[in-house]
Structure formats: C-alpha cells, structure tokens
Design a protein around this motif. Sequence first.
Motif, short mmCIF file in Angstrom:
data_model
loop_
_atom_site.label_atom_id
_atom_site.label_comp_id
_atom_site.label_asym_id
_atom_site.label_seq_id
_atom_site.Cartn_x
_atom_site.Cartn_y
_atom_site.Cartn_z
N GLU A 260 0.83 -1.20 0.00
CA GLU A 260 0.00 0.00 0.00
C GLU A 260 0.87 1.25 0.00
N THR A 261 0.49 2.22 -0.84
CA THR A 261 1.19 3.49 -0.89
C THR A 261 0.73 4.36 0.27
N ALA A 262 1.68 4.83 1.07
CA ALA A 262 1.33 5.64 2.23
C ALA A 262 0.90 7.03 1.78
N ALA A 263 -0.16 7.52 2.37
CA ALA A 263 -0.65 8.86 2.05
C ALA A 263 0.26 9.91 2.68
N GLY A 264 0.41 11.04 2.00
CA GLY A 264 1.17 12.15 2.56
C GLY A 264 0.33 12.94 3.55
N ARG A 265 0.99 13.62 4.46
CA ARG A 265 0.25 14.37 5.47
C ARG A 265 -0.55 15.52 4.87
N LEU A 266 -0.11 16.03 3.73
CA LEU A 266 -0.80 17.16 3.10
C LEU A 266 -1.69 16.73 1.94
N ASP A 267 -1.92 15.44 1.78
CA ASP A 267 -2.72 14.97 0.65
C ASP A 267 -4.09 15.65 0.54
N PRO A 268 -4.83 15.83 1.64
CA PRO A 268 -6.15 16.49 1.51
C PRO A 268 -6.04 17.90 0.93
N ARG A 269 -5.02 18.64 1.32
CA ARG A 269 -4.85 20.01 0.82
C ARG A 269 -4.32 20.01 -0.60
N LEU A 270 -3.51 19.03 -0.94
CA LEU A 270 -2.93 18.99 -2.28
C LEU A 270 -3.95 18.63 -3.34
N ALA A 271 -5.09 18.09 -2.91
CA ALA A 271 -6.12 17.74 -3.88
C ALA A 271 -6.78 18.96 -4.50
N GLY A 272 -6.58 20.13 -3.89
CA GLY A 272 -7.16 21.35 -4.44
C GLY A 272 -6.40 21.84 -5.66
N ALA A 273 -6.88 22.92 -6.22
CA ALA A 273 -6.32 23.44 -7.47
C ALA A 273 -5.23 24.48 -7.25
N THR A 274 -4.98 24.87 -6.01
CA THR A 274 -4.02 25.94 -5.76
C THR A 274 -2.77 25.39 -5.10
N ALA A 275 -1.73 26.20 -5.11
CA ALA A 275 -0.48 25.82 -4.46
C ALA A 275 -0.65 25.87 -2.95
N VAL A 276 0.05 24.98 -2.28
CA VAL A 276 0.01 24.91 -0.82
C VAL A 276 1.26 25.58 -0.27
N ALA A 277 1.06 26.51 0.66
CA ALA A 277 2.20 27.11 1.35
C ALA A 277 2.78 26.05 2.29
N TRP A 278 3.94 25.58 1.95
CA TRP A 278 4.54 24.43 2.62
C TRP A 278 5.47 24.91 3.73
N LYS A 279 5.32 24.35 4.92
CA LYS A 279 6.11 24.81 6.06
C LYS A 279 6.74 23.62 6.80
N PRO A 280 7.64 22.90 6.14
CA PRO A 280 8.31 21.81 6.84
C PRO A 280 9.31 22.35 7.85
N ALA A 281 9.61 21.57 8.86
CA ALA A 281 10.56 22.00 9.88
C ALA A 281 11.93 22.26 9.29
N GLU A 282 12.27 21.52 8.24
CA GLU A 282 13.61 21.65 7.64
C GLU A 282 13.81 22.98 6.92
N ALA A 283 12.72 23.69 6.61
CA ALA A 283 12.82 24.91 5.81
C ALA A 283 13.64 26.00 6.49
N ALA A 284 13.70 25.98 7.81
CA ALA A 284 14.47 27.02 8.51
C ALA A 284 15.94 26.99 8.11
N ALA A 285 16.45 25.79 7.81
CA ALA A 285 17.86 25.67 7.44
C ALA A 285 18.11 25.98 5.98
N TRP A 286 17.05 26.15 5.20
CA TRP A 286 17.23 26.43 3.78
C TRP A 286 17.44 27.92 3.50
N HIS A 287 17.07 28.77 4.45
CA HIS A 287 17.27 30.22 4.32
C HIS A 287 16.64 30.77 3.04
N LEU A 288 15.35 30.54 2.91
CA LEU A 288 14.63 30.99 1.73
C LEU A 288 14.08 32.39 1.94
N ALA A 289 13.79 33.06 0.84
CA ALA A 289 13.23 34.41 0.91
C ALA A 289 11.77 34.39 1.35
#
Length: 218
Positions: free
Chosen positions: A76-105
């Motif tokens: 069985e393919t495991a569902a992602g935690r954001l699968d319900p939100r990803l089913a929509g037509a718009t982009a999801v503002a993604w906030k993983p814990a790892e993002a702090a180390a990426w230093h994004l704008a």
Amino acid sequence: MRLTGIPLFLLVATAAVGTMAATVRGWRRLPVRIAGLLAVEILAVAAIGLWVNRSQRFYPTWESLTGASQVAAVTETAAGRLDPRLAGATAVAWKPAEAAAWHLARPPLLLAPPDYAEQPDRTFPLLVVLGDDPGTRPAGVLTVVLAPTRATTAASLGTLRAAVARDARSADALAVVAGPRWHALAAAWPGHPAVATGIDQAVRGLPAPLAAPQRLPS
C-alpha cells in the motif's frame, strides 16, 4: 528441494547410474532387462531436462512447473500528510521544519499534479523550481517552488527530498529547474539530479508516476 538445485540433479543422475548398474547385474532376466532399460532412459532424460532447466530457467520453481499461481500482494502506498490540501487546485504554502535551514526568501510552495487525488496508489517524481512560481501544475510530477537567497546552500537542501516524502506521495526521481542566477546552486545539489532551464524540458526527463510495488508471498 528446489527444482533448479544441484541436489535434485545429483539425486536423479545417481538414480540413473544405480539403475543402470542393477540392470547390468540382472541382464539375463528379460523382465529386469526391459524394466531397467526403460527406467534408465526415463531417469537419463529427467537428468538432462533438469540440467537444461537449471541453465535456461524455463521453470524456476515447482509452482511454475505445475501451473500453480501465486497471488501478488500489493504494498500500500502511504498517504502524505498534506494529501487532503494537495487535492485542491491551488499551491500549498509548505512549512516543513527543515525549511528554517534552507534560508529561503519566503515559504516554499508545494503543488500537486491535476490528477493527484485520482491516483492514490501512485507516487510522483519531484520537480524543484528555484525562483518564481511558474503558475502551472505540470502533469505527472509534484512541484516544489523555492525562493533561494545567498545564504541558501545545496547541502542544506539535501533534506528536501525526505521532507516532501513525508508530506506528499513523492517518488525518488528528482529534477531541478533553475535559471542562470541559481544554476550553480542547482548543479551542486546533493546526488546531482538533472538540471534544466525550463519546466517542459525537466518534466520530459522524469519517469511516469509509479504504482505501488507488488511482491510475491514467500
């Protein structure tokens, strides 16, 4: 005893030799002679057949020889935690814990393909866009849009793949889209994925979404 194993071949070959010896000893008795020759021929043909089958793998198991089929179990393919939100037509503002180390704008965006919700048994290759939101949802891939800064390093982005796999159904395949400004960052990405200047070019180089693997019961 395996059908392609050496022990079975040696057993049949030894039986053929033993039967031949017994036939020679009882050669003067007609019934022994007839039965012995017949048995030797059968065993010799069986030994030759086993050796050829071992080499060519026509029937690797007893089940394949007898026609007995095994039912494949689907992992069985495991569902992602954001699968319900990803089913929509718009982009999801993604906030993983790892993002702090990426230093994004700004926070990264996660976009699923249009048919993401319709294929819950599939995992999708990952397309990373360095720069602005392309405004499209390419078919057959998960898209992550990152806005790097001068503090963003390729080494820190090495955690992105695992972060996406936790939140969405992503496969191992990865491609990066980067313009001249961020090309050096993309080229230094851990694992050295394919780097393209356009989305269409990158998507063409990625495999199709993968179905859940199947395994035969042991």
